[in-house]
Design a protein around this motif. Structure first.
Motif, PDB file in Angstrom:
ATOM      1  N   LYS A   1      -2.313   2.282 -10.638  1.00 31.70           N
ATOM      2  CA  LYS A   1      -2.452   3.328 -11.651  1.00 31.70           C
ATOM      3  C   LYS A   1      -1.488   4.480 -11.436  1.00 31.70           C
ATOM      4  O   LYS A   1      -1.331   5.327 -12.293  1.00 31.70           O
ATOM      5  N   GLY A   2      -0.803   4.516 -10.300  1.00 34.23           N
ATOM      6  CA  GLY A   2       0.159   5.583 -10.065  1.00 34.23           C
ATOM      7  C   GLY A   2       0.582   5.632  -8.608  1.00 34.23           C
ATOM      8  O   GLY A   2       0.213   4.788  -7.811  1.00 34.23           O
ATOM      9  N   THR A   3       1.377   6.655  -8.311  1.00 27.54           N
ATOM     10  CA  THR A   3       1.860   6.821  -6.933  1.00 27.54           C
ATOM     11  C   THR A   3       1.649   8.271  -6.498  1.00 27.54           C
ATOM     12  O   THR A   3       1.489   9.166  -7.314  1.00 27.54           O
ATOM     13  N   THR A   4       1.686   8.458  -5.204  1.00 21.19           N
ATOM     14  CA  THR A   4       1.606   9.792  -4.617  1.00 21.19           C
ATOM     15  C   THR A   4       2.821   9.956  -3.708  1.00 21.19           C
ATOM     16  O   THR A   4       3.078   9.091  -2.869  1.00 21.19           O
ATOM     17  N   LEU A   5       3.559  11.040  -3.886  1.00 21.60           N
ATOM     18  CA  LEU A   5       4.745  11.296  -3.085  1.00 21.60           C
ATOM     19  C   LEU A   5       4.434  12.413  -2.099  1.00 21.60           C
ATOM     20  O   LEU A   5       3.993  13.494  -2.479  1.00 21.60           O
TER      21      LEU A   5
ATOM     22  N   GLY B   1       0.795  -1.220   0.000  1.00 17.21           N
ATOM     23  CA  GLY B   1       0.000   0.000   0.000  1.00 17.21           C
ATOM     24  C   GLY B   1       0.828   1.270   0.000  1.00 17.21           C
ATOM     25  O   GLY B   1       0.445   2.266  -0.598  1.00 17.21           O
ATOM     26  N   ALA B   2       1.977   1.233   0.676  1.00 18.00           N
ATOM     27  CA  ALA B   2       2.811   2.430   0.760  1.00 18.00           C
ATOM     28  C   ALA B   2       4.230   2.056   1.167  1.00 18.00           C
ATOM     29  O   ALA B   2       4.469   1.004   1.757  1.00 18.00           O
ATOM     30  N   VAL B   3       5.158   2.952   0.826  1.00 23.81           N
ATOM     31  CA  VAL B   3       6.560   2.811   1.226  1.00 23.81           C
ATOM     32  C   VAL B   3       6.957   4.115   1.906  1.00 23.81           C
ATOM     33  O   VAL B   3       6.738   5.199   1.363  1.00 23.81           O
ATOM     34  N   ASN B   4       7.533   4.006   3.093  1.00 27.98           N
ATOM     35  CA  ASN B   4       7.993   5.178   3.834  1.00 27.98           C
ATOM     36  C   ASN B   4       9.514   5.124   3.877  1.00 27.98           C
ATOM     37  O   ASN B   4      10.089   4.107   4.281  1.00 27.98           O
ATOM     38  N   VAL B   5      10.162   6.197   3.446  1.00 26.86           N
ATOM     39  CA  VAL B   5      11.625   6.292   3.432  1.00 26.86           C
ATOM     40  C   VAL B   5      12.032   7.406   4.393  1.00 26.86           C
ATOM     41  O   VAL B   5      11.600   8.551   4.235  1.00 26.86           O
TER      42      VAL B   5
ATOM     43  N   ILE C   1       6.822   9.599   2.030  1.00 25.87           N
ATOM     44  CA  ILE C   1       5.862   8.509   1.939  1.00 25.87           C
ATOM     45  C   ILE C   1       5.449   8.382   0.480  1.00 25.87           C
ATOM     46  O   ILE C   1       4.996   9.352  -0.129  1.00 25.87           O
ATOM     47  N   ILE C   2       5.629   7.189  -0.069  1.00 26.61           N
ATOM     48  CA  ILE C   2       5.228   6.906  -1.439  1.00 26.61           C
ATOM     49  C   ILE C   2       3.978   6.033  -1.351  1.00 26.61           C
ATOM     50  O   ILE C   2       4.055   4.860  -0.975  1.00 26.61           O
ATOM     51  N   GLY C   3       2.829   6.628  -1.653  1.00 32.95           N
ATOM     52  CA  GLY C   3       1.574   5.884  -1.620  1.00 32.95           C
ATOM     53  C   GLY C   3       1.290   5.277  -2.977  1.00 32.95           C
ATOM     54  O   GLY C   3       1.511   5.918  -4.009  1.00 32.95           O
ATOM     55  N   LEU C   4       0.827   4.044  -2.987  1.00 33.22           N
ATOM     56  CA  LEU C   4       0.465   3.388  -4.239  1.00 33.22           C
ATOM     57  C   LEU C   4      -1.030   3.556  -4.462  1.00 33.22           C
ATOM     58  O   LEU C   4      -1.830   3.251  -3.569  1.00 33.22           O
TER      59      LEU C   4
END
Length: 139
Positions: free
Chosen positions: A132-136, A101-105, A119-122
């Motif tokens: 369909k894309g990501t949200t940074l 669902g998401a990646v937090n760096v 936070i990179i949300g899928l």
């Protein structure tokens, strides 16, 4: 088992982070504290699978750290679960527990102070459930 493909996502994620760090370093005159190959500690904290990789702790020679945390499932809001999937559907568990669902760096200096938190949300399609894309989001 659903979600097995996600186990290996940590490696391309680490490669992307390293590539972005190198790109940013070429634009600065200071030495890159995230240069070189870090030592990596894989984190396995999925509540339903003790062997599933859920993150990584990357320690560089400079003492700087990059922590990566991956979030699986949809949470309480059911975001990303296709509209035609309910609790009786065969893929219900995949969407609610196993899908990334998401990646937090989080990047930290040697003293432990946070330098960057991303936070990179899928984003998944509501009809098909496909990415369909990501949200940074920078915090």
């Amino acid at each position: 088992m659903a979600g097995v493909a996600n186990d290996y996502l940590i490696y391309p994620i680490m490669d992307l982070i390293k590539a972005e760090t190198k790109k940013a370093a070429t634009n600065t005159t200071a030495a890159d504290p995230f240069a070189g190959t870090p030592s990596v500690l894989l984190i396995r904290e999925h509540p339903l699978d003790a062997e599933k990789v859920t993150g990584a702790h990357m320690l560089y020679e400079s003492g700087y750290v990059t922590d990566i945390y991956m979030t699986f499932g949809c949470g309480d809001d059911m975001a990303g679960v296709p509209v035609n999937v309910d609790s009786e559907h065969a893929d219900w568990e995949y969407y609610t527990v196993w899908r990334l669902g998401a990646v937090n760096v989080v990047r930290k200096n040697p003293a432990g102070a946070t330098l960057e938190n991303i936070i990179i949300g899928l984003n998944y399609d509501e009809e098909s459930g496909l990415l369909k894309g990501t949200t940074l989001t920078r915090i």
